[in-house]
Design an enzyme around this catalytic site. Structure first.
Site, mmCIF file in Angstrom:
data_model
loop_
_atom_site.group_PDB
_atom_site.id
_atom_site.type_symbol
_atom_site.label_atom_id
_atom_site.label_comp_id
_atom_site.label_asym_id
_atom_site.label_seq_id
_atom_site.Cartn_x
_atom_site.Cartn_y
_atom_site.Cartn_z
ATOM 1 N N ASP A 34 -18.007 -23.272 -59.365
ATOM 2 C CA ASP A 34 -19.040 -22.243 -59.134
ATOM 3 C C ASP A 34 -19.430 -22.136 -57.659
ATOM 4 O O ASP A 34 -20.407 -21.486 -57.316
ATOM 5 C CB ASP A 34 -20.285 -22.531 -59.985
ATOM 6 C CG ASP A 34 -20.930 -23.867 -59.623
ATOM 7 O OD1 ASP A 34 -20.412 -24.548 -58.706
ATOM 8 O OD2 ASP A 34 -21.945 -24.223 -60.245
ATOM 9 N N HIS A 124 -29.630 -20.300 -28.846
ATOM 10 C CA HIS A 124 -29.960 -18.989 -28.288
ATOM 11 C C HIS A 124 -31.287 -18.992 -27.539
ATOM 12 O O HIS A 124 -31.395 -18.410 -26.464
ATOM 13 C CB HIS A 124 -29.968 -17.958 -29.419
ATOM 14 C CG HIS A 124 -30.133 -16.568 -28.906
ATOM 15 N ND1 HIS A 124 -29.210 -15.975 -28.080
ATOM 16 C CD2 HIS A 124 -31.128 -15.675 -29.071
ATOM 17 C CE1 HIS A 124 -29.617 -14.761 -27.777
ATOM 18 N NE2 HIS A 124 -30.774 -14.558 -28.360
ATOM 19 N N ASP A 161 -26.138 -10.235 -18.266
ATOM 20 C CA ASP A 161 -27.471 -9.736 -17.914
ATOM 21 C C ASP A 161 -28.230 -10.819 -17.154
ATOM 22 O O ASP A 161 -27.802 -11.977 -17.100
ATOM 23 C CB ASP A 161 -28.257 -9.284 -19.165
ATOM 24 C CG ASP A 161 -28.297 -10.362 -20.223
ATOM 25 O OD1 ASP A 161 -28.548 -11.531 -19.867
ATOM 26 O OD2 ASP A 161 -28.057 -10.058 -21.409
ATOM 27 N N LYS A 184 -27.965 -3.206 -14.666
ATOM 28 C CA LYS A 184 -27.793 -1.811 -15.096
ATOM 29 C C LYS A 184 -28.425 -0.907 -14.050
ATOM 30 O O LYS A 184 -29.551 -1.161 -13.622
ATOM 31 C CB LYS A 184 -28.515 -1.577 -16.425
ATOM 32 C CG LYS A 184 -27.717 -2.014 -17.599
ATOM 33 C CD LYS A 184 -28.382 -1.592 -18.892
ATOM 34 C CE LYS A 184 -27.632 -2.234 -20.050
ATOM 35 N NZ LYS A 184 -28.367 -2.300 -21.260
ATOM 36 N N ARG A 186 -29.165 3.247 -13.386
ATOM 37 C CA ARG A 186 -29.040 4.620 -13.896
ATOM 38 C C ARG A 186 -28.550 5.536 -12.784
ATOM 39 O O ARG A 186 -29.145 5.618 -11.724
ATOM 40 C CB ARG A 186 -30.387 5.110 -14.461
ATOM 41 C CG ARG A 186 -30.295 6.507 -15.019
ATOM 42 C CD ARG A 186 -31.334 6.791 -16.078
ATOM 43 N NE ARG A 186 -31.186 6.033 -17.308
ATOM 44 C CZ ARG A 186 -30.284 6.285 -18.252
ATOM 45 N NH1 ARG A 186 -29.426 7.278 -18.117
ATOM 46 N NH2 ARG A 186 -30.225 5.554 -19.341
ATOM 47 N N ASP A 210 -21.048 -15.900 -21.668
ATOM 48 C CA ASP A 210 -22.269 -15.682 -22.458
ATOM 49 C C ASP A 210 -22.412 -16.823 -23.466
ATOM 50 O O ASP A 210 -21.459 -17.568 -23.700
ATOM 51 C CB ASP A 210 -22.159 -14.336 -23.188
ATOM 52 C CG ASP A 210 -23.519 -13.664 -23.401
ATOM 53 O OD1 ASP A 210 -24.551 -14.339 -23.216
ATOM 54 O OD2 ASP A 210 -23.535 -12.476 -23.765
HETATM 55 C C1 R5P Z 1 -27.979 -11.921 -26.085
HETATM 56 O O1 R5P Z 1 -29.120 -12.266 -25.817
HETATM 57 C C2 R5P Z 1 -26.867 -12.884 -26.185
HETATM 58 O O2 R5P Z 1 -26.860 -13.747 -25.081
HETATM 59 C C3 R5P Z 1 -25.542 -12.169 -26.267
HETATM 60 O O3 R5P Z 1 -25.366 -11.391 -25.082
HETATM 61 C C4 R5P Z 1 -25.472 -11.267 -27.472
HETATM 62 O O4 R5P Z 1 -25.791 -11.989 -28.626
HETATM 63 C C5 R5P Z 1 -24.096 -10.664 -27.591
HETATM 64 O O5 R5P Z 1 -24.086 -9.809 -28.702
HETATM 65 P P1 R5P Z 1 -22.958 -8.747 -28.938
HETATM 66 O O6 R5P Z 1 -21.638 -9.435 -28.849
HETATM 67 O O7 R5P Z 1 -23.273 -8.225 -30.307
HETATM 68 O O8 R5P Z 1 -23.102 -7.676 -27.897
#
Ligand code: R5P
Length: 286
Positions: A34, A124, A161, A184, A186, A210
């Protein structure tokens, strides 16, 4: 010390045992018809400091961790260290809207119940650690990622970022290379340019680093932009390769190389997080 490997973290557990010179405990892990889990430690752990290694994603692996903790205690272990290489639910670390479960906090509380101490890896949000009721430390695989990238001719490391620039800087320090973060800007009502703040990437092999790659959206966008700015090659490297929604082939099409560690076992797990765990265990033993 003895290493107890969960089924979500077999490769990492074996590598940790190799690096620490410890034995792996003899453990039987299987599923009933199960799909409920069954765990048995097949030897006495009397007097042993047991180190359980188990990622808690997806959900059945979380339950398996609880079973491992119980079985290890029942086998007489003197102490239980829980290593959670990938901590599932870490991103739900607060109530974003009223009435939500704060999943990360809840997981931390429950993981604490079966542990004397715990380690996470590139969690995270480190604020989650406050919910543990036992001593806990967050470790980082970024030095291991940096060393691997240096061995693979990466000229520069960028974080996608500003929020994750600390990780890129740690990886770059280990790699001995330049680093920056993407900003980023604009251009007009329809166009947003994503560019390293100071770094000129033209002609360079650049790695986007990341903590997690999930949908891949962040990395794919960054890779496109870095290529348009003249990068020779673009690598993507992360600690946790979640790769949700079948994003890995898309990432592999967008990047020259996609790399992750063994906190989640993936075809891209060319880097091991074992060294940061082995070092932490060495520094805290005895
Ligand atoms: C964001 O705060 C994390 O550090 C990653 O940049 C994020 O989780 C990446 O997510 P995805 O692959 O969906 O763009």
């Amino acid at each position: 010390m003895i290493v107890v490997g969960g089924s979500a973290s077999g490769a990492l557990s074996r590598e940790l045992a190799r690096q620490t010179g410890c034995r792996m405990a003899d453990v039987e892990i299987r599923r009933f018809p199960d799909e409920e889990g069954y765990v048995k430690v097949k030897e006495s752990l009397k007097g042993q400091d047991a180190v359980i290694v188990q990622a808690t994603y997806p959900d059945p692996n979380l339950v398996e961790l609880f079973l491992l903790q119980d079985a290890v205690r029942n086998s007489g272990a003197e102490s239980v260290t829980t290593v959670v290489p990938y901590f599932g639910y870490a991103r739900q670390d607060k109530s974003f809207t009223e009435g939500e479960a704060v999943s990360a906090r809840l997981m931390a509380k429950h993981i604490s119940l079966g542990s004397d101490r715990a380690f996470t890896v590139d969690i995270h949000n480190v604020s989650v650690l406050e919910a543990f009721s036992v001593p806990v430390k967050n470790l980082s695989a970024m030095p291991a990622i940096g060393r691997f990238l240096a061995e693979n001719s990466v000229d520069a490391i960028v974080s996608p970022d500003e929020g994750s620039k600390a990780r890129a800087s740690i990886a770059a320090q280990a790699a001995g290379c330049q680093w920056d973060f993407l900003q980023k800007k604009r251009i007009d009502g329809n166009t947003v340019e994503i560019k390293p703040k100071n770094l000129d990437v033209s002609g360079k092999t650049v790695a986007i680093v990341d903590d997690i790659i999930a949908t891949g959206g962040t990395v794919i966008k960054a890779a496109e932009q870095l290529r348009s700015q003249g990068a020779k090659k673009v690598f993507a490297a992360c600690t946790h390769g979640l790769f949700t929604g079948g994003s890995l082939p898309k990432l592999q099409a967008a990047c020259d190389r996609v790399l992750s560690t063994d906190t989640l076992e993936r075809p891209t797990s060319e880097i091991s997080a074992a060294s940061c765990i082995a070092e932490a265990l060495k520094n805290t033993s005895g």
